[in-house]
Design an enzyme around this catalytic site. Structure first.
Site, PDB file in Angstrom:
ATOM      1  N   GLY A   1     -36.634  -8.986 -13.902  1.00 54.18           N
ATOM      2  CA  GLY A   1     -36.518  -8.668 -12.477  1.00 54.18           C
ATOM      3  C   GLY A   1     -36.772  -9.935 -11.666  1.00 54.18           C
ATOM      4  O   GLY A   1     -37.660 -10.723 -12.002  1.00 54.18           O
TER       5      GLY A   1
ATOM      6  N   GLU B   1     -30.489  -7.040 -26.136  1.00 59.44           N
ATOM      7  CA  GLU B   1     -30.795  -8.458 -25.944  1.00 59.44           C
ATOM      8  C   GLU B   1     -30.522  -9.298 -27.179  1.00 59.44           C
ATOM      9  O   GLU B   1     -30.335 -10.515 -27.068  1.00 59.44           O
ATOM     10  CB  GLU B   1     -32.260  -8.615 -25.493  1.00 59.44           C
TER      11      GLU B   1
ATOM     12  N   MET C   1     -41.748  -8.034 -19.184  1.00 53.16           N
ATOM     13  CA  MET C   1     -42.805  -7.295 -19.876  1.00 53.16           C
ATOM     14  C   MET C   1     -43.224  -7.876 -21.234  1.00 53.16           C
ATOM     15  O   MET C   1     -43.984  -7.233 -21.954  1.00 53.16           O
ATOM     16  CB  MET C   1     -42.372  -5.822 -20.040  1.00 53.16           C
ATOM     17  N   GLU C   2     -42.722  -9.062 -21.590  1.00 50.14           N
ATOM     18  CA  GLU C   2     -43.045  -9.607 -22.923  1.00 50.14           C
ATOM     19  C   GLU C   2     -43.420 -11.086 -22.954  1.00 50.14           C
ATOM     20  O   GLU C   2     -44.160 -11.521 -23.855  1.00 50.14           O
ATOM     21  CB  GLU C   2     -41.854  -9.410 -23.900  1.00 50.14           C
TER      22      GLU C   2
ATOM     23  N   ASP D   1     -32.157  -7.196 -12.187  1.00 58.41           N
ATOM     24  CA  ASP D   1     -32.529  -6.382 -11.017  1.00 58.41           C
ATOM     25  C   ASP D   1     -33.478  -7.202 -10.148  1.00 58.41           C
ATOM     26  O   ASP D   1     -33.898  -8.283 -10.539  1.00 58.41           O
ATOM     27  CB  ASP D   1     -33.219  -5.082 -11.471  1.00 58.41           C
TER      28      ASP D   1
HETATM   29  N1  SAH Z   1     -34.453   1.403 -19.511  1.00 59.92           N
HETATM   30  C1  SAH Z   1     -35.349   1.132 -20.614  1.00 59.92           C
HETATM   31  C2  SAH Z   1     -36.660   0.518 -20.153  1.00 59.92           C
HETATM   32  C3  SAH Z   1     -36.506  -0.907 -19.699  1.00 59.92           C
HETATM   33  S1  SAH Z   1     -38.019  -1.673 -19.352  1.00 59.92           S
HETATM   34  C4  SAH Z   1     -35.600   2.437 -21.342  1.00 59.92           C
HETATM   35  O1  SAH Z   1     -35.590   3.495 -20.722  1.00 59.92           O
HETATM   36  O2  SAH Z   1     -35.826   2.412 -22.555  1.00 59.92           O
HETATM   37  C5  SAH Z   1     -37.438  -3.229 -18.755  1.00 59.92           C
HETATM   38  C6  SAH Z   1     -37.170  -4.317 -19.788  1.00 59.92           C
HETATM   39  O3  SAH Z   1     -36.469  -5.380 -19.187  1.00 59.92           O
HETATM   40  C7  SAH Z   1     -38.444  -4.964 -20.327  1.00 59.92           C
HETATM   41  O4  SAH Z   1     -38.242  -5.390 -21.652  1.00 59.92           O
HETATM   42  C8  SAH Z   1     -38.676  -6.155 -19.364  1.00 59.92           C
HETATM   43  O5  SAH Z   1     -39.048  -7.335 -20.062  1.00 59.92           O
HETATM   44  C9  SAH Z   1     -37.347  -6.389 -18.660  1.00 59.92           C
HETATM   45  N2  SAH Z   1     -37.328  -6.176 -17.191  1.00 59.92           N
HETATM   46  C10 SAH Z   1     -36.192  -6.244 -16.451  1.00 59.92           C
HETATM   47  N3  SAH Z   1     -36.441  -5.924 -15.161  1.00 59.92           N
HETATM   48  C11 SAH Z   1     -37.765  -5.660 -15.065  1.00 59.92           C
HETATM   49  C12 SAH Z   1     -38.608  -5.233 -13.994  1.00 59.92           C
HETATM   50  N4  SAH Z   1     -38.132  -5.016 -12.764  1.00 59.92           N
HETATM   51  N5  SAH Z   1     -39.927  -5.027 -14.257  1.00 59.92           N
HETATM   52  C13 SAH Z   1     -40.426  -5.239 -15.507  1.00 59.92           C
HETATM   53  N6  SAH Z   1     -39.654  -5.621 -16.554  1.00 59.92           N
HETATM   54  C14 SAH Z   1     -38.335  -5.829 -16.354  1.00 59.92           C
END
Ligand code: SAH
Length: 232
Positions: free
Chosen positions: A80, A14, A174-175, A198
């Site tokens: 998302g 990002e 998530m932030e 997504d």
């Molecule tokens: N694939 C990563 C984890 C990603 S967590 C790993 O394995 O390390 C998802 C990140 O993208 C978070 O920072 C959140 O802010 C954002 N995000 C995108 N889609 C999301 C969803 N469906 N639910 C929650 N956060 C989402």
């Protein structure tokens, strides 16, 4: 060079497109993280990714303000979609942010509320207006709505629908709300931009992996355009 602007993301993908554009780069290691200071089009920036989730986001936002002296904060990242109007790659800015996983409803309080807090924290109006102006100039579509934050990757249609109904939210991540709590407490104008990666449904994990990089870049490019226009 004017006041320092914080540009924050959660994951390396990002912020990498932004760091790549910084001049006079200086990297400081602090609190188990790296802070990238530099300039872009005459503006002083401090750029960092927090790592995922509300706690890391709180730490990073606080340090960017208190230790690095940032006077405004822009967040760039992916999210998302809840609204079916939002497709992968679409940009959404938060009007306000809430915490969908904050729950003391056992005491009769609404979801997302704790005493002396707010369910929904509004973002800075001037920065939102600037974003809309930039979008218009570039011919880009920019949606606006409530963004719900929680310490969960949501990949479940029921949970997503519940968050949408309970908070009237259009996207989730998530932030954002953690950054909102910090910036509103410290009176720092802030802005949260997300490009959809997504639809928070059963395919979300796969879609996220597929679209993280492209959507993160879409968001970062928009933030750079905004930085260019700031203070004009
Ligand atoms: N694939 C990563 C984890 C990603 S967590 C790993 O394995 O390390 C998802 C990140 O993208 C978070 O920072 C959140 O802010 C954002 N995000 C995108 N889609 C999301 C969803 N469906 N639910 C929650 N956060 C989402």
């Amino acid at each position: 060079m004017g006041q320092k602007i914080a540009v924050m993301g959660a994951m390396p993908e990002e912020i990498e497109p932004i760091i790549a554009k910084l001049e006079n780069l200086k990297v400081t290691e602090y609190a188990a993280n790296k802070y990238y200071e530099g300039s872009y089009r005459g503006k002083s920036l401090v750029v960092a990714y927090s790592k995922i989730g509300k706690v890391f986001a709180t730490l990073t936002a606080t340090l960017m303000i208190e230790r690095f002296g940032c006077k405004q904060l822009l967040f760039s990242g992916v999210a998302g979609a809840i609204s079916d109007q939002l497709k992968v790659g679409d940009l959404i800015i938060a009007d306000g942010l809430c915490q969908h996983d904050l729950d003391i409803t056992a005491f009769g309080h609404p979801y997302g509320y704790v005493p002396e807090g707010e369910v929904c924290i509004p973002t800075d109006k001037k920065l939102r207006e600037l974003a809309k102006r930039v979008a218009k100039e570039k011919g880009l579509i920019l949606k606006e709505g409530i963004i719900a934050t929680g310490d969960q990757f949501v990949a479940n249609a029921e949970r997503k629908a519940w968050i949408g109904e309970t908070f009237n939210a259009d996207a989730l991540e998530m932030e954002g709300a953690a950054v909102a709590v910090v910036c509103s407490a410290l009176n720092v104008p802030f802005f949260i931009l997300r490009a959809i990666s997504d639809a928070a449904d059963m395919d979300a994990g796969f879609d996220f992996d597929t679209f993280l990089e492209s959507s993160a870049k879409t968001s970062a490019d928009f933030i750079l355009s905004m930085v260019e226009e700031m203070g004009k």
